[in-house]
Design a protein around this motif. Structure first.
Motif: not given
Length: 66
Positions: A8-33
């Protein structure tokens, strides 16, 4: 319950509306790592490579980590 705080924190603070689903997945994976490195010193992939014979976490282990 604690697990949901992180996505939820990633979605609210780090994922802009302009990203594709693949890019969004990369953001989540990077934060998990990042969290895995901070907590355990390795990424999830590195852990899997080094511990390929072990099973996943038990419910008890996951509760302790939380």
């Amino acid at each position: 319950m604690n697990y949901q705080i992180h996505p939820d924190a990633i979605k609210e603070n780090l994922v802009p509306d302009t990203l594709t689903k693949q890019q969004i997945g990369a953001v989540y994976a990077t934060e998990a790592d990042l969290l895995n490195i901070a907590l355990f010193g390795v990424t999830a992939q590195q852990w899997r490579n080094e511990n390929s014979t072990l099973q996943g976490n038990s419910a008890t282990t996951l509760i302790c980590i939380s």
